[in-house]
Design a protein around this motif. Structure first.
Motif, PDB file in Angstrom:
ATOM      1  N   LEU A 144       0.808  -1.219   0.000  1.00 32.72           N
ATOM      2  CA  LEU A 144       0.000   0.000   0.000  1.00 32.72           C
ATOM      3  C   LEU A 144       0.845   1.276   0.000  1.00 32.72           C
ATOM      4  O   LEU A 144       0.342   2.356  -0.331  1.00 32.72           O
ATOM      5  CB  LEU A 144      -0.920   0.021   1.215  1.00 32.72           C
ATOM      6  CG  LEU A 144      -2.010  -1.057   1.278  1.00 32.72           C
ATOM      7  CD1 LEU A 144      -2.754  -0.972   2.602  1.00 32.72           C
ATOM      8  CD2 LEU A 144      -2.973  -0.913   0.107  1.00 32.72           C
TER       9      LEU A 144
ATOM     10  N   SER B 262      -8.448   8.976   4.369  1.00 34.71           N
ATOM     11  CA  SER B 262      -9.648   8.478   5.047  1.00 34.71           C
ATOM     12  C   SER B 262     -10.097   7.115   4.523  1.00 34.71           C
ATOM     13  O   SER B 262     -10.579   6.272   5.288  1.00 34.71           O
ATOM     14  CB  SER B 262     -10.786   9.490   4.913  1.00 34.71           C
ATOM     15  OG  SER B 262     -11.084   9.733   3.543  1.00 34.71           O
ATOM     16  N   LYS B 263      -9.907   6.880   3.230  1.00 32.00           N
ATOM     17  CA  LYS B 263     -10.398   5.605   2.684  1.00 32.00           C
ATOM     18  C   LYS B 263      -9.617   4.413   3.237  1.00 32.00           C
ATOM     19  O   LYS B 263     -10.167   3.333   3.442  1.00 32.00           O
ATOM     20  CB  LYS B 263     -10.352   5.619   1.158  1.00 32.00           C
ATOM     21  CG  LYS B 263      -9.020   5.413   0.502  1.00 32.00           C
ATOM     22  CD  LYS B 263      -9.139   5.479  -1.009  1.00 32.00           C
ATOM     23  CE  LYS B 263      -7.867   5.066  -1.733  1.00 32.00           C
ATOM     24  NZ  LYS B 263      -7.626   3.618  -1.626  1.00 32.00           N
ATOM     25  N   TYR B 264      -8.319   4.624   3.510  1.00 30.86           N
ATOM     26  CA  TYR B 264      -7.531   3.531   4.097  1.00 30.86           C
ATOM     27  C   TYR B 264      -7.988   3.253   5.527  1.00 30.86           C
ATOM     28  O   TYR B 264      -7.991   2.092   5.979  1.00 30.86           O
ATOM     29  CB  TYR B 264      -6.049   3.893   4.087  1.00 30.86           C
ATOM     30  CG  TYR B 264      -5.493   4.109   2.702  1.00 30.86           C
ATOM     31  CD1 TYR B 264      -5.158   3.032   1.895  1.00 30.86           C
ATOM     32  CD2 TYR B 264      -5.315   5.392   2.191  1.00 30.86           C
ATOM     33  CE1 TYR B 264      -4.657   3.228   0.622  1.00 30.86           C
ATOM     34  CE2 TYR B 264      -4.811   5.605   0.917  1.00 30.86           C
ATOM     35  CZ  TYR B 264      -4.485   4.512   0.135  1.00 30.86           C
ATOM     36  OH  TYR B 264      -3.999   4.706  -1.134  1.00 30.86           O
TER      37      TYR B 264
ATOM     38  N   ARG C  63     -11.118   3.859   6.677  1.00 33.08           N
ATOM     39  CA  ARG C  63     -12.444   3.226   6.570  1.00 33.08           C
ATOM     40  C   ARG C  63     -12.327   1.752   6.212  1.00 33.08           C
ATOM     41  O   ARG C  63     -13.088   0.912   6.710  1.00 33.08           O
ATOM     42  CB  ARG C  63     -13.297   3.949   5.521  1.00 33.08           C
ATOM     43  CG  ARG C  63     -13.796   5.313   5.938  1.00 33.08           C
ATOM     44  CD  ARG C  63     -14.924   5.763   5.015  1.00 33.08           C
ATOM     45  NE  ARG C  63     -14.535   5.701   3.610  1.00 33.08           N
ATOM     46  CZ  ARG C  63     -13.976   6.698   2.935  1.00 33.08           C
ATOM     47  NH1 ARG C  63     -13.728   7.846   3.555  1.00 33.08           N
ATOM     48  NH2 ARG C  63     -13.660   6.559   1.661  1.00 33.08           N
ATOM     49  N   ASP C  64     -11.384   1.420   5.344  1.00 31.54           N
ATOM     50  CA  ASP C  64     -11.219   0.033   4.907  1.00 31.54           C
ATOM     51  C   ASP C  64     -10.491  -0.819   5.937  1.00 31.54           C
ATOM     52  O   ASP C  64     -10.343  -2.039   5.745  1.00 31.54           O
ATOM     53  CB  ASP C  64     -10.449  -0.017   3.587  1.00 31.54           C
ATOM     54  CG  ASP C  64     -11.249   0.583   2.430  1.00 31.54           C
ATOM     55  OD1 ASP C  64     -12.470   0.753   2.585  1.00 31.54           O
ATOM     56  OD2 ASP C  64     -10.629   0.897   1.382  1.00 31.54           O
ATOM     57  N   GLY C  65     -10.025  -0.217   7.002  1.00 31.97           N
ATOM     58  CA  GLY C  65      -9.356  -0.969   8.059  1.00 31.97           C
ATOM     59  C   GLY C  65      -7.952  -1.415   7.731  1.00 31.97           C
ATOM     60  O   GLY C  65      -7.414  -2.320   8.388  1.00 31.97           O
ATOM     61  N   VAL C  66      -7.337  -0.795   6.723  1.00 28.83           N
ATOM     62  CA  VAL C  66      -5.980  -1.208   6.329  1.00 28.83           C
ATOM     63  C   VAL C  66      -4.925  -0.177   6.726  1.00 28.83           C
ATOM     64  O   VAL C  66      -3.728  -0.391   6.528  1.00 28.83           O
ATOM     65  CB  VAL C  66      -5.897  -1.462   4.812  1.00 28.83           C
ATOM     66  CG1 VAL C  66      -6.779  -2.643   4.430  1.00 28.83           C
ATOM     67  CG2 VAL C  66      -6.267  -0.207   4.019  1.00 28.83           C
TER      68      VAL C  66
END
Length: 452
Positions: free
Chosen positions: A235, A294-296, A298-301
């Protein structure tokens, strides 16, 4: 040989020349794994004119000359591989001109980064230069000569991209200036004059840098370090692309380390942000975390490791000596940001094989145009086996850089030979012609960039 000692004494004065064994021993080593290489003499000139006189004498006597700044390269680049004279340039440390409106400073090449930072804090606290993360004793000239990078690399590039002018003593003793200073103007630009980039990256084998004009940049009132953490190394390139796209960070460093335990197998991105008001800092923080990361979350990664931590400017070198044996060396490379996952995995394997806790780090350069990636290997200086493990790991890592399509940064002789073995033949021959033209007697830091 007494003739050379006498000549050096006449040039720089008796107090600044030595051939005593205990002092030659001090100059025979650096902080890395290279075995001792003893000079015959050490001299500490005060002016470019004294450097010029020493170089002219060395040509007459056919004796090697090795310029030395802070001795912080670790890779043996300033060790006297063929003996001769080590020129310690740290007396040449004057800050000559500070031009606040044009944002540049003219300094002698032996001035340290610590001295320049202190000078700016006192006389121009609204300005700063790009610090390399090395100990404060590292010199400006030495860092530029190896294409050093610093904590302003993300927005502005390599420290050698921040030059406005150079003064150089050529291998035959002439003192030359390059940039607007060469035509009698102020030291404000290298452009648009003919490119004479013959002195950066050559490890002092084409001349001795004695004076530089360095660009300065705005120094903000507030500074903090935020940390974002992911477990999946694949990532990292995407996260760094997002962060560089928003353009709010002053410095971006991705790192993972076996020690301390909380860092093991996690990947941290240190995000340094600065601003002139708390509102500016909050705006930048929102752009980074609420929009780009924020998307990382939210995705828990991905997770926020720290926010708004008061931060001094980063001293990357402080994190290296995990073996508490007084030694570390690293292989630096310039890599595409996309190479981070493979660099991490393969580097950790090399460290494990040699019983060294892994430390890998990548600093973003030029808005993700590249990354200075390093693998650090700590060792115990008192343990020959530990030193040999580190040396073997360094050589394996040089090979790895080439395998992964990178370029070795500030390569030692082993790395230089690897690079030249893969270099375009016409480029290699041009390098040979340049060195032969500039240094017909082969006295300048011999052993470095020697083309067969």
């Amino acid at each position: 040989m007494d003739k050379i000692y006498s000549a050096l004494t006449q040039i720089v004065g008796e107090d600044y020349v030595s051939n005593r064994p205990e002092e030659l021993f001090t100059y025979s080593k650096d902080l890395g794994t290279s075995p001792p290489q003893f000079p015959e003499y050490v001299a500490a000139p005060r002016t470019a004119e004294e450097v010029s006189r020493i170089v002219r004498m060395a040509n007459q006597e056919k004796v090697a000359v090795v310029p030395l700044g802070g001795g912080m390269t670790l890779a043996g680049l300033a060790l006297p591989l063929r003996g001769g004279i080590v020129l310690d340039l740290k007396r040449m440390d004057r800050i000559i001109e500070l031009n606040e409106k044009a944002r540049y400073v003219v300094i002698e090449a032996g001035a340290s980064h610590g001295k320049l930072t202190a000078h700016l804090h006192k006389h121009a606290p609204h300005l700063m230069h790009s610090e390399p993360g090395a100990p404060p004793a590292a010199t400006i000239g030495g860092n530029l000569a190896i294409h050093g990078q610093g904590d302003l690399a993300h927005p502005y590039g390599f420290n050698s991209d921040m030059l406005n002018g150079l003064e150089v003593v050529l291998p035959t003793g002439e003192i030359c200036r390059f940039g607007s200073c060469a035509i009698g103007c102020a030291w404000y630009t290298l452009h648009p004059l003919p490119d004479l980039g013959l002195f950066l990256g050559w490890n002092g084998s084409t001349g001795i840098i004695t004076k530089v004009s360095l660009r300065l940049f705005p120094c903000k009132k507030f500074r903090e370090m935020d940390i974002f953490v992911v477990e999946d190394e694949t990532l990292i390139p995407d996260v760094l692309f997002a962060l560089t796209h928003v353009g709010m960070a002053e410095d971006l460093v991705a790192w993972s380390s076996a020690i301390p335990p909380f860092a093991n197998e996690l990947h941290h991105i240190s995000i340094n942000i600065t601003g002139d008001s708390k509102e500016e800092m909050e705006f930048k923080r929102r752009q980074i975390f609420d929009i780009k990361l924020s998307k990382y979350i939210r995705d828990g990664v991905g997770a926020i490791g720290a926010v708004a931590q008061p931060s001094e400017r980063p001293q990357i070198s402080k994190s290296a000596d995990w073996k508490k044996g007084g030694g570390f060396e690293y292989v630096g490379s310039i890599m595409p940001v996309a190479a981070y996952p493979e660099c991490y995995r393969r580097g950790a394997e090399i460290s494990t094989r040699h019983d060294i806790p892994y430390t890998v780090l990548g600093r973003v350069i030029g808005a993700a145009h590249g990354m200075m990636f390093s693998w650090s290997y700590a060792f115990n200086r008192a343990d020959d086996r530990s030193v040999q493990h580190a040396r073997d790991a360094l050589h394996e890592t040089d090979d790895l850089v080439m395998e992964l399509g990178g370029t070795i940064w500030k390569p030692a002789v082993f790395g230089q030979q690897l690079l030249m073995s893969r270099m375009d033949p016409n480029t290699l021959q041009m390098m040979k012609k340049v060195k032969t033209m500039l240094d017909p007697n082969g006295i300048m830091n011999p052993g470095n960039w020697e083309v067969a």
